[in-house]
Each structure stands twice: as structure tokens, then as C-alpha cells.
Write an enzyme that holds these catalytic residues in place. Structure first.
Site, PDB file in Angstrom:
ATOM      1  CG  ASN A   1      37.168  39.285  48.681  1.00 48.99           C
ATOM      2  OD1 ASN A   1      37.983  39.143  49.581  1.00 48.99           O
ATOM      3  ND2 ASN A   1      35.948  38.767  48.737  1.00 48.99           N
TER       4      ASN A   1
ATOM      5  CG  HIS B   1      51.473  42.623  29.166  1.00 50.60           C
ATOM      6  ND1 HIS B   1      50.718  41.926  28.261  1.00 50.60           N
ATOM      7  CD2 HIS B   1      52.745  42.565  28.714  1.00 50.60           C
ATOM      8  CE1 HIS B   1      51.489  41.473  27.298  1.00 50.60           C
ATOM      9  NE2 HIS B   1      52.730  41.833  27.553  1.00 50.60           N
TER      10      HIS B   1
ATOM     11  NE  ARG C   1      30.411  32.664  48.176  1.00 51.30           N
ATOM     12  CZ  ARG C   1      29.831  31.816  48.980  1.00 51.30           C
ATOM     13  NH1 ARG C   1      28.532  31.595  48.886  1.00 51.30           N
ATOM     14  NH2 ARG C   1      30.521  31.179  49.893  1.00 51.30           N
TER      15      ARG C   1
END
Length: 146
Positions: free
Chosen positions: A133, A22, A109
Site C-alpha cells: 500500500n 493540495h 500499520r
């Protein structure tokens, strides 16, 4: 082949998803992403679109419910544009399985690249969409009780 496992999931990707804990993140990258420059653990999923992988991963993957936005996508570079239909397609793929999709954070970015460097793994897909992405943050898998 295993029964009940989507054919888009390779043995290597299944292993990585099972190993993740997790809070760990995995990057599903478009075909143009500099994965090998940024990370040592790169999985190939050539020819597979990210929406397809999201449909395959979501039944096996608990998205982190303790953060507001367990999904992250790259924001457009200043002066550039992005196609919001890409995000909509990804969220629809998750919602198709879960009934709803978690919220998405838009990340600058180079901050996205920094997160990719510390992700558990990067999956290079056949996705061709610009800014296609996405980072998935794994949550705590619910304990099944009798």
C-alpha cells in the site's frame, strides 16, 4: 477514451484526482487492504498493479513539495519482513515520469489505517505484494504562465 490519458485511469479515478486539493491524500491499496471497512469512497482498479497506476497518475499529479516525505508506505509489523523491491518498483515508476521520485515515509500499520480513514479516497488495486500500500499527498499544481 481520451487522448493522452493512460488507460489504467478510470473516469471515477480521474474525477477524484481532479477534485483533490493540495494536502489531500489518496491511498493506492493492495488487493488485501480493508478499504471498505476504513473508508466510504472506494474506487476499484482490479487487476492493475500499483506501479502501473503510479505511471498513469504521476503525469497528472503534483506531489506535495512542502512536506519532506509526500509518499507513505506501511512498515513491517514487528517480527515480519517486507520486500524492499516493492518500494523500489514504485519509486522507479514515478521517476520514469518525473525524472526523480519523492521520499517515502514508513508508517506503523495502525497509524497507516488511521491515515487511510481520513484520506480523500482509497483505490483498491490488483497489487498482491505484502505491505504494497502507498499513500500519495497532493501538492500545489504549478500555475502555467504565458
Amino acid at each position: 477514451m481520451l487522448k493522452g490519458i493512460h488507460p489504467a485511469l478510470s473516469p471515477e479515478l480521474l474525477k477524484v484526482l481532479a477534485e483533490m486539493g493540495h494536502g489531500d491524500e489518496i491511498v493506492l491499496s493492495d488487493a488485501h487492504f480493508p478499504a471498505h471497512q476504513l473508508h466510504h469512497k472506494v474506487i476499484r482498479a482490479d487487476g492493475i498493479q500499483i506501479a502501473t497506476l503510479l505511471e498513469a497518475i504521476t503525469p497528472l499529479f503534483e506531489y506535495d513539495q512542502y512536506v519532506e516525505r509526500p509518499l507513505a508506505m506501511m512498515q513491517a509489523v514487528h517480527g515480519d519482513s517486507l520486500d524492499l523491491a516493492v518500494e523500489e518498483r514504485y519509486l522507479a515508476a514515478i521517476a520514469k515520469i518525473n525524472g526523480k521520485a519523492p521520499l517515502v515515509e514508513r508508517v506503523e500499520r495502525f497509524a497507516f489505517y488511521d491515515r487511510a480513514k481520513i484520506a480523500y479516497a482509497v483505490v483498491i488495486t490488483g497489487e498482491l505484494a505484502k505491505y504494497g500500500n502507498i499513500i500519495l499527498k497532493k501538492g500545489v499544481t504549478p500555475v502555467l504562465t504565458d
